[in-house]
Design an enzyme around this catalytic site. Sequence first.
Site, mmCIF file in Angstrom:
data_model
loop_
_atom_site.group_PDB
_atom_site.id
_atom_site.type_symbol
_atom_site.label_atom_id
_atom_site.label_comp_id
_atom_site.label_asym_id
_atom_site.label_seq_id
_atom_site.Cartn_x
_atom_site.Cartn_y
_atom_site.Cartn_z
ATOM 1 N N LYS A 9 0.796 -1.335 0.062
ATOM 2 C CA LYS A 9 0.121 -0.060 -0.112
ATOM 3 C C LYS A 9 0.836 1.199 0.214
ATOM 4 O O LYS A 9 1.872 1.230 0.725
ATOM 5 C CB LYS A 9 -0.915 0.146 1.236
ATOM 6 C CG LYS A 9 -1.828 -1.035 1.151
ATOM 7 C CD LYS A 9 -2.752 -0.766 2.540
ATOM 8 C CE LYS A 9 -3.705 -1.960 2.823
ATOM 9 N NZ LYS A 9 -4.828 -2.003 1.921
ATOM 10 N N GLY A 37 -10.383 -2.752 9.197
ATOM 11 C CA GLY A 37 -9.998 -3.147 10.593
ATOM 12 C C GLY A 37 -11.243 -3.081 11.751
ATOM 13 O O GLY A 37 -10.801 -2.969 12.800
ATOM 14 N N ARG A 52 -23.364 -3.173 -3.020
ATOM 15 C CA ARG A 52 -24.735 -3.094 -3.341
ATOM 16 C C ARG A 52 -24.822 -1.385 -4.180
ATOM 17 O O ARG A 52 -25.640 -1.531 -5.142
ATOM 18 C CB ARG A 52 -25.681 -2.873 -2.120
ATOM 19 C CG ARG A 52 -26.152 -4.279 -1.690
ATOM 20 C CD ARG A 52 -27.273 -4.480 -1.001
ATOM 21 N NE ARG A 52 -27.581 -5.882 -0.436
ATOM 22 C CZ ARG A 52 -28.165 -6.673 -0.974
ATOM 23 N NH1 ARG A 52 -28.652 -6.678 -2.298
ATOM 24 N NH2 ARG A 52 -28.543 -7.741 -0.441
ATOM 25 N N SER A 78 -7.637 -7.509 8.941
ATOM 26 C CA SER A 78 -7.319 -7.976 10.169
ATOM 27 C C SER A 78 -7.944 -9.193 10.363
ATOM 28 O O SER A 78 -7.623 -9.736 11.312
ATOM 29 C CB SER A 78 -7.832 -6.979 10.970
ATOM 30 O OG SER A 78 -7.527 -5.597 10.490
#
Lengths: 297, 189
Positions: A84, A156, A168, A239
């Site tokens: 990242k 997280g 959606r 996580s």
Amino acid sequence: MSDNSSQNVINIKTGLAEMLKGGVIMDVVTADQAKVAEDAGAVAVMALERVPSDIRAAGGVARMSPPELVQQIMDSVSIPVMAKCRIGHFAEAQVLEAIGVDYIDESEVLTPADEDYHINKHDFKVPFVCGAKNLGEALRRIGEGAALMRTKGEPGTGNIVEAVRHLRQINQDIRRITLLDDAELMTEAKNLGAPFELVKLVKKDGRLPVPNFAAGGVATPADAALCMQLGAETVFVGSGIFKSEDPAKFAKAIVKATAHYNDPRAVLEASKGLGEAMRGVAIETIEEGMRMANRGW
Amino acid sequence: MKEDVTIGVLALQGAVEPHRAHVEACGARFAAVKTPEAFAQVDGFILPGGESTTMLKLIENFDLWDVLAEQFRAKPVWGICAGSILMARTVLNPAQKSFDLLPITIQRNGYGRQLDSHYDLVDGYKVSFIRAPVITEAGPDVEVLARQDDVPVWVQKGHYMASAFHPELTQDYPSPMHRRFVDLVRKSA
């Protein structure tokens, strides 16, 4: 290179995303965790200094991971390695490209470096994945050169509600466009804040021009199956694995549930005997300013 | 010879759906298969591109090794990129288990990482090499259908075929590789 051919080929950057479909991409912070992920059947790993829940707990500024860490993880597994960089931080992206990572995630999990501009991803040879909450945001990132999209969700938290909302929303936005008259498309592009050419492409194909994966809050095998049934093509788990009671078991179970997402008996089998999932966080207890999904535009 | 054939793409993970239009353009049926019941219904298998380590783990973790080995004995198989690795006799970088359908040695990510991915022309058709493996050795009885820079990239022996590259990402249907494979399946069925 033989680019003189007139045949229309899926972009080589998006091509790698095609290879990752139907899989699970796992956040890892050490080479040992990367091995656990690979053994469980992960299609790729995301090399990080801290998983999102720890970034959330630590506060302060979250930056790109140290290069040594990314390199160690690249050396320890044969599956693709992603890393990242901060939103808009093209110099971090240049460093990651120089290390030779397979994919860069310009991610809202890290503290943004630029509140107005995302990275011009066309400038890079390495492909980028970006997060989106709705179709307009997804098409802006694709316009900037992203080769793969993912929902933002709320990283997280171990809470799937935001990822579901974003999946959606994107599905609904796409369905609406397919019903529009050609004359209505420019106004739609204006309302979405999206490039007109990409809006036309979505109308023609009825889907995003690049794959769309789910991310942000996946914590159980059933969460993964839910995202896949809502149209995600692969699942990122941050996580959820290494904050669970038994990461190796959780990792295998989420992989199984993703591969057999439309077979409830397989998801049932995968869900048995796992122990405690990561502890979750209710979204409404997170202050507006601390919500990662609100970063970027 | 059977005209009406079903091509099963092993759908545990990877680039499955892009094969549909190619297979259908050859007049064959496309099926994404991931269970023993589904395997039994198809006339030939495509082992698609994806991550070979992942596919291997999934085949083992889902207990599919023996049933697939049995299926592969009787039916044509075409492995693409990761799939070709599963078909090789010997795999390097790292060494890993394989079905040993073709007497070839294959080096994983032989061209490098994603930054070394590229397009090329094979048989006049534009194809993609994505974190592609390199076929470093092919047995004397293996027919080399195409080479790039002297390295075999498309090979066949009997009803087993392998390619290091991806024709399925090219949206010009069908690719010459799909045409060849569907013909092979028709002749074998």
